[in-house]
Design a protein around this motif. Sequence first.
Motif, PDB file in Angstrom:
ATOM      1  N   ILE A   1       0.766  -1.136   0.032  1.00  0.00           N
ATOM      2  CA  ILE A   1       0.001   0.133  -0.115  1.00  0.00           C
ATOM      3  C   ILE A   1       0.932   1.314   0.047  1.00  0.00           C
ATOM      4  CG2 ILE A   1      -1.520   1.348   1.508  1.00  0.00           C
ATOM      5  CD1 ILE A   1      -3.158  -0.586   0.167  1.00  0.00           C
TER       6      ILE A   1
ATOM      7  N   ILE B   1      -4.682   6.432  -3.072  1.00  0.00           N
ATOM      8  CA  ILE B   1      -4.401   5.256  -2.335  1.00  0.00           C
ATOM      9  C   ILE B   1      -4.079   4.025  -3.255  1.00  0.00           C
ATOM     10  CG2 ILE B   1      -6.569   4.738  -1.362  1.00  0.00           C
ATOM     11  CD1 ILE B   1      -4.910   3.570   1.267  1.00  0.00           C
TER      12      ILE B   1
ATOM     13  N   LEU C   1      -2.651   0.108  -4.110  1.00  0.00           N
ATOM     14  CA  LEU C   1      -2.256  -1.337  -3.753  1.00  0.00           C
ATOM     15  C   LEU C   1      -1.593  -1.972  -4.929  1.00  0.00           C
ATOM     16  CD1 LEU C   1      -2.467  -3.792  -1.823  1.00  0.00           C
ATOM     17  CD2 LEU C   1      -4.538  -4.330  -2.882  1.00  0.00           C
TER      18      LEU C   1
ATOM     19  N   ILE D   1     -12.624   4.264  -0.493  1.00  0.00           N
ATOM     20  CA  ILE D   1     -11.860   3.289  -0.766  1.00  0.00           C
ATOM     21  C   ILE D   1     -12.727   2.171  -1.552  1.00  0.00           C
ATOM     22  CG2 ILE D   1     -10.845   0.994  -0.030  1.00  0.00           C
ATOM     23  CD1 ILE D   1      -9.152   3.595   0.837  1.00  0.00           C
TER      24      ILE D   1
ATOM     25  N   HIS E   1     -11.923  -3.497  -1.369  1.00  0.00           N
ATOM     26  CA  HIS E   1     -10.838  -3.181  -0.376  1.00  0.00           C
ATOM     27  C   HIS E   1     -11.392  -2.618   0.880  1.00  0.00           C
ATOM     28  CE1 HIS E   1      -8.197  -4.454  -3.703  1.00  0.00           C
ATOM     29  NE2 HIS E   1      -8.631  -3.648  -4.265  1.00  0.00           N
TER      30      HIS E   1
ATOM     31  N   LYS F   1     -10.273  -3.225   5.484  1.00  0.00           N
ATOM     32  CA  LYS F   1      -8.768  -3.762   5.351  1.00  0.00           C
ATOM     33  C   LYS F   1      -7.775  -2.596   6.271  1.00  0.00           C
ATOM     34  CE  LYS F   1      -9.610  -6.850   1.597  1.00  0.00           C
ATOM     35  NZ  LYS F   1      -9.183  -7.121   0.156  1.00  0.00           N
TER      36      LYS F   1
ATOM     37  N   TYR G   1      -7.457   0.342   5.101  1.00  0.00           N
ATOM     38  CA  TYR G   1      -6.843   1.391   4.078  1.00  0.00           C
ATOM     39  C   TYR G   1      -7.323   3.006   4.236  1.00  0.00           C
ATOM     40  CZ  TYR G   1      -5.268  -2.907   1.697  1.00  0.00           C
ATOM     41  OH  TYR G   1      -4.918  -4.124   1.328  1.00  0.00           O
ATOM     42  N   SER G   2      -8.549   2.962   4.557  1.00  0.00           N
ATOM     43  CA  SER G   2      -9.085   4.381   4.940  1.00  0.00           C
ATOM     44  C   SER G   2      -8.383   4.994   5.862  1.00  0.00           C
ATOM     45  CB  SER G   2     -10.642   4.209   5.281  1.00  0.00           C
ATOM     46  OG  SER G   2     -11.017   3.523   6.244  1.00  0.00           O
TER      47      SER G   2
ATOM     48  N   ILE H   1      -5.178   4.567   6.700  1.00  0.00           N
ATOM     49  CA  ILE H   1      -3.890   4.846   6.230  1.00  0.00           C
ATOM     50  C   ILE H   1      -4.068   6.089   5.397  1.00  0.00           C
ATOM     51  CG2 ILE H   1      -2.137   4.019   4.479  1.00  0.00           C
ATOM     52  CD1 ILE H   1      -2.742   1.104   5.485  1.00  0.00           C
TER      53      ILE H   1
END
Length: 133
Positions: A2, A46, A48, A73, A77, A80, A82-83, A85
């Motif tokens: 990421i 963002i 991956l 996001i 996805h 996990k 990611y939001s 991050i």
Amino acid sequence: MITVSTDKNKLDVPFIQHFLKDIYWAAGRTIEEVQITIDNSFCFGIFLDDKQIGFARVITDYVVFAYVMDVFITEEHRGKGYSSILIERMINEPALKDVKIWRLATSDAHFLYRKFGFTALKSPEKMMEKVVK
């Protein structure tokens, strides 16, 4: 792996517009409109493994005020982290370090933003808006 980038040249504008055109807060936004919003905002993509999976943008004067918009996001996805991050990277962006007031509007992600210190408005009666349709 990421990664989060502020390089607008890495953004997949058709991908962003495809997501936004059907979401409640940006329904119907054209690709031209999406490009204008990107051109006039501080943006975060963002990725991956170099494939874009999300986006956020900030409208700011870099000192007093920043308004967070168009955070997403992709569905496959979500869940996990990611939001988180993405938001953490945005909040800690060196170019935005002097911003004193951050604002945003959300109908369904209060839990996410609370982790980063966002709260309900202390004086909502002072806020006004004008919505043009």
